[in-house]
Design a protein around this motif. Structure first.
Motif, PDB file in Angstrom:
ATOM      1  N   LEU A  47      64.263 -17.058  25.611  1.00 17.58           N
ATOM      2  CA  LEU A  47      63.897 -15.643  25.622  1.00 17.58           C
ATOM      3  C   LEU A  47      63.314 -15.211  24.281  1.00 17.58           C
ATOM      4  CD1 LEU A  47      66.950 -14.205  27.584  1.00 17.58           C
ATOM      5  CD2 LEU A  47      64.567 -14.311  28.389  1.00 17.58           C
ATOM      6  N   ALA A  48      63.907 -15.673  23.180  1.00 17.75           N
ATOM      7  CA  ALA A  48      63.391 -15.335  21.853  1.00 17.75           C
ATOM      8  C   ALA A  48      61.967 -15.851  21.674  1.00 17.75           C
ATOM      9  CB  ALA A  48      64.311 -15.886  20.763  1.00 17.75           C
ATOM     10  N   THR A  49      61.698 -17.041  22.168  1.00 16.07           N
ATOM     11  CA  THR A  49      60.347 -17.596  22.097  1.00 16.07           C
ATOM     12  C   THR A  49      59.371 -16.748  22.899  1.00 16.07           C
ATOM     13  OG1 THR A  49      61.224 -19.817  21.771  1.00 16.07           O
ATOM     14  CG2 THR A  49      58.958 -19.662  22.554  1.00 16.07           C
ATOM     15  N   GLN A  50      59.802 -16.299  24.076  1.00 19.04           N
ATOM     16  CA  GLN A  50      58.955 -15.438  24.898  1.00 19.04           C
ATOM     17  C   GLN A  50      58.684 -14.101  24.207  1.00 19.04           C
ATOM     18  OE1 GLN A  50      57.687 -16.626  27.970  1.00 19.04           O
ATOM     19  NE2 GLN A  50      58.563 -18.441  27.001  1.00 19.04           N
ATOM     20  N   LEU A  51      59.678 -13.585  23.503  1.00 19.54           N
ATOM     21  CA  LEU A  51      59.485 -12.354  22.740  1.00 19.54           C
ATOM     22  C   LEU A  51      58.441 -12.545  21.643  1.00 19.54           C
ATOM     23  CD1 LEU A  51      63.183 -11.199  22.392  1.00 19.54           C
ATOM     24  CD2 LEU A  51      61.327  -9.832  23.361  1.00 19.54           C
ATOM     25  N   VAL A  52      58.609 -13.603  20.876  1.00 20.37           N
ATOM     26  CA  VAL A  52      57.724 -13.861  19.732  1.00 20.37           C
ATOM     27  C   VAL A  52      56.290 -14.107  20.174  1.00 20.37           C
ATOM     28  CG1 VAL A  52      57.251 -15.491  17.847  1.00 20.37           C
ATOM     29  CG2 VAL A  52      59.572 -14.625  18.211  1.00 20.37           C
TER      30      VAL A  52
END
Length: 105
Positions: A25-30
């Motif tokens: 999810l953090a990767t998708q945010l970034v």
């Protein structure tokens, strides 16, 4: 699923699986494919809760709560909260990296 970047391999261990979800999810945010408010909420509800609210997720959880409660009367602009989510997500995946998150919850 892989072509759409909607999937990832889930570890068998439930705790490692939650951390893998956080990193994904953090990767998708970034990379901009996930809205900051939605991503922070997902990390808060789907991972941080089950992981006992670890310190490493507190910046994202705090922003998720604030974004969930935000209204136009607040002195903090919504864009600032969204940027704080992105900064926290970037720090999570770049500072420790997804692999260390899985090894050291």
């Amino acid at each position: 699923m892989d072509e759409l970047r909607l999937g990832f391999e889930v570890p068998a261990d439930p705790i490692a699986a939650r951390w893998a979800l956080v990193c994904w999810l953090a990767t998708q945010l970034v990379d901009g494919s996930l809205d900051p408010a939605t991503g922070a909420d997902l990390i808060w509800v789907e991972a941080a809760t089950q992981l006992g609210y670890p310190d490493r997720l507190q910046p994202i959880v705090r922003c998720g709560i604030e974004l969930d409660d935000w209204n136009a009367n607040w002195s903090t602009p919504i864009k600032q909260l969204e940027e704080e989510v992105l900064v926290a997500a970037r720090a999570l995946i770049e500072g420790d990296g997804p692999e260390s998150a899985l090894r050291r919850p």
